[in-house]
Enzyme design. Structure first.
Site, PDB file in Angstrom:
ATOM      1  N   GLU A  48       0.830  -1.255   0.170  1.00 40.16           N
ATOM      2  CA  GLU A  48       0.004   0.014  -0.055  1.00 40.16           C
ATOM      3  C   GLU A  48       0.916   1.273   0.024  1.00 40.16           C
ATOM      4  OE1 GLU A  48      -2.670   1.532  -0.523  1.00 40.16           O
ATOM      5  OE2 GLU A  48      -4.163   1.014   0.870  1.00 40.16           O
ATOM      6  N   ASP A  49       0.330   2.220  -0.647  1.00 36.03           N
ATOM      7  CA  ASP A  49       1.048   3.550  -0.557  1.00 36.03           C
ATOM      8  C   ASP A  49       0.998   4.281   0.727  1.00 36.03           C
ATOM      9  OD1 ASP A  49      -1.625   3.949  -0.749  1.00 36.03           O
ATOM     10  OD2 ASP A  49      -1.690   5.130  -2.588  1.00 36.03           O
ATOM     11  N   ASP A 101      -4.254   4.925   6.153  1.00 37.36           N
ATOM     12  CA  ASP A 101      -4.897   6.432   6.835  1.00 37.36           C
ATOM     13  C   ASP A 101      -5.417   5.843   7.979  1.00 37.36           C
ATOM     14  OD1 ASP A 101      -4.932   9.148   7.022  1.00 37.36           O
ATOM     15  OD2 ASP A 101      -6.584   9.122   5.899  1.00 37.36           O
ATOM     16  N   LYS A 103      -0.109   6.596   8.687  1.00 36.58           N
ATOM     17  CA  LYS A 103      -0.413   7.898   9.663  1.00 36.58           C
ATOM     18  C   LYS A 103      -1.276   7.292  10.720  1.00 36.58           C
ATOM     19  CE  LYS A 103      -2.139  10.059   5.587  1.00 36.58           C
ATOM     20  NZ  LYS A 103      -2.976  11.173   5.074  1.00 36.58           N
ATOM     21  N   ASP A 160      -2.433  10.604  -5.105  1.00 33.32           N
ATOM     22  CA  ASP A 160      -2.874  11.454  -5.807  1.00 33.32           C
ATOM     23  C   ASP A 160      -3.976  12.359  -5.011  1.00 33.32           C
ATOM     24  OD1 ASP A 160      -4.995   9.360  -5.082  1.00 33.32           O
ATOM     25  OD2 ASP A 160      -6.256  10.481  -6.798  1.00 33.32           O
ATOM     26  N   ARG A 205       0.242  11.777  -8.894  1.00 33.93           N
ATOM     27  CA  ARG A 205       0.770  10.147  -8.595  1.00 33.93           C
ATOM     28  C   ARG A 205       2.350  10.039  -9.028  1.00 33.93           C
ATOM     29  NH1 ARG A 205      -3.406   6.860  -6.974  1.00 33.93           N
ATOM     30  NH2 ARG A 205      -5.516   7.067  -8.075  1.00 33.93           N
TER      31      ARG A 205
HETATM   32  P1  IMP Z   1      -7.772   4.436   4.475  1.00 33.39           P
HETATM   33  O1  IMP Z   1      -8.436   5.608   5.096  1.00 33.39           O
HETATM   34  O2  IMP Z   1      -6.714   3.857   5.293  1.00 33.39           O
HETATM   35  O3  IMP Z   1      -8.957   3.382   4.039  1.00 33.39           O
HETATM   36  O4  IMP Z   1      -7.063   5.016   3.106  1.00 33.39           O
HETATM   37  C1  IMP Z   1      -7.749   4.614   1.968  1.00 33.39           C
HETATM   38  C2  IMP Z   1      -7.084   5.160   0.623  1.00 33.39           C
HETATM   39  O5  IMP Z   1      -7.225   6.594   0.740  1.00 33.39           O
HETATM   40  C3  IMP Z   1      -5.583   5.078   0.782  1.00 33.39           C
HETATM   41  O6  IMP Z   1      -5.205   3.624   0.200  1.00 33.39           O
HETATM   42  C4  IMP Z   1      -4.963   6.349  -0.203  1.00 33.39           C
HETATM   43  O7  IMP Z   1      -5.444   5.811  -1.628  1.00 33.39           O
HETATM   44  C5  IMP Z   1      -5.978   7.307   0.089  1.00 33.39           C
HETATM   45  N1  IMP Z   1      -5.412   8.171   0.950  1.00 33.39           N
HETATM   46  C6  IMP Z   1      -5.248   8.233   2.380  1.00 33.39           C
HETATM   47  N2  IMP Z   1      -4.613   9.266   2.637  1.00 33.39           N
HETATM   48  C7  IMP Z   1      -4.325  10.026   1.678  1.00 33.39           C
HETATM   49  C8  IMP Z   1      -3.319  10.945   1.428  1.00 33.39           C
HETATM   50  O8  IMP Z   1      -2.828  11.639   2.365  1.00 33.39           O
HETATM   51  N3  IMP Z   1      -3.098  11.436   0.226  1.00 33.39           N
HETATM   52  C9  IMP Z   1      -3.683  10.739  -0.810  1.00 33.39           C
HETATM   53  N4  IMP Z   1      -4.369   9.605  -0.740  1.00 33.39           N
HETATM   54  C10 IMP Z   1      -4.772   9.206   0.353  1.00 33.39           C
HETATM   55 MG    MG Z   2      -4.546   3.573  -2.017  1.00 34.85          MG
END
Ligand code: IMP
Ligand code: MG
Length: 186
Positions: free
Chosen positions: A101-102, A105, A133, A161, A167
């Site tokens: 994963e990038d 969050d 994070k 992105d 990206r």
């Molecule tokens: P989650 O909140 O961990 O489910 O995050 C879901 C997705 O939101 C991640 O896989 C990213 O693609 C996107 N995302 C979360 N934080 C960021 C950010 O700071 N910049 C860009 N995309 C983000």
């Molecule tokens: Mg992602």
């Protein structure tokens, strides 16, 4: 475009990203060297530069596959489901999965994917993320391999992105207001 127009603040330079990739590849190799049945699964689209950098640093005998998922928003958190936009082309049954994963969050998306892969019979599922994070986390999830921990701010670059743009930069950082405004008009 000039990088100064994109980033208000660079939080990870290209060189720092390379060092994190070196370290993460070593950590994963150390843990999986005696395993067969390893599969790297990248979550599209954000994973692609990281997946490429990580894979090119490992010599494990492993398969590679990709998934694209998005979380349904709305409803309560517990009701949220992941929508599979592109599914795997490989079975994960009895496989050791490394999810690439990038950024993690809130952790909601990846938690749902982990549950799904375990339901499909994966022996183990671990997460490697370039950015973690943890202060934004709303579910019980701890990526095993982390490039760098950041605070909760919104970041772009290296797969991450804003409205599908940005990206394609080799750094990770906080975007300028100007670039966000420009992309809002697209
Ligand atoms: P989650 O909140 O961990 O489910 O995050 C879901 C997705 O939101 C991640 O896989 C990213 O693609 C996107 N995302 C979360 N934080 C960021 C950010 O700071 N910049 C860009 N995309 C983000
Ligand atoms: Mg992602």
């Amino acid at each position: 475009m000039n990088e100064n127009e994109i980033f208000k603040e660079v939080l990870l330079t290209s060189g720092e990203i390379d060092l994190h990739c070196d370290r993460l590849a070593r950590e994963i190799e150390r843990d999986y060297v005696d395993e067969d049945n390893v599969i790297f699964i990248g979550l599209l689209k954000g994973c692609h530069p990281f997946m490429s950098d990580l894979l090119s640093r490992t010599t494990l005998l492993a398969e590679v596959d990709y998934m694209d998922v998005s979380s349904y928003l709305g409803g309560t958190e517990a009701q949220q489901e992941v929508q599979i936009i592109k599914d795997l082309s490989t079975s994960v049954k009895n496989r050791k999965v490394i999810l690439v994963e990038d950024v993690v969050d809130s952790g909601r998306t990846i938690k749902k994917v982990i549950d799904l892969l375990k339901f499909r019979g994966a022996t183990s599922v671990e997460v490697v993320a370039m950015i973690d994070k943890p202060t934004n986390r709303t579910v019980d999830l701890y990526p095993k391999y982390i490039g760098k921990e950041l605070a909760g701010e919104f970041i772009v670059g290296y797969g991450l992105d804003y409205k599908e743009y940005l990206r394609n930069f080799r750094q990770i950082g906080i975007p300028t207001e100007e670039i966000l405004e420009e992309l809002n008009e697209k």
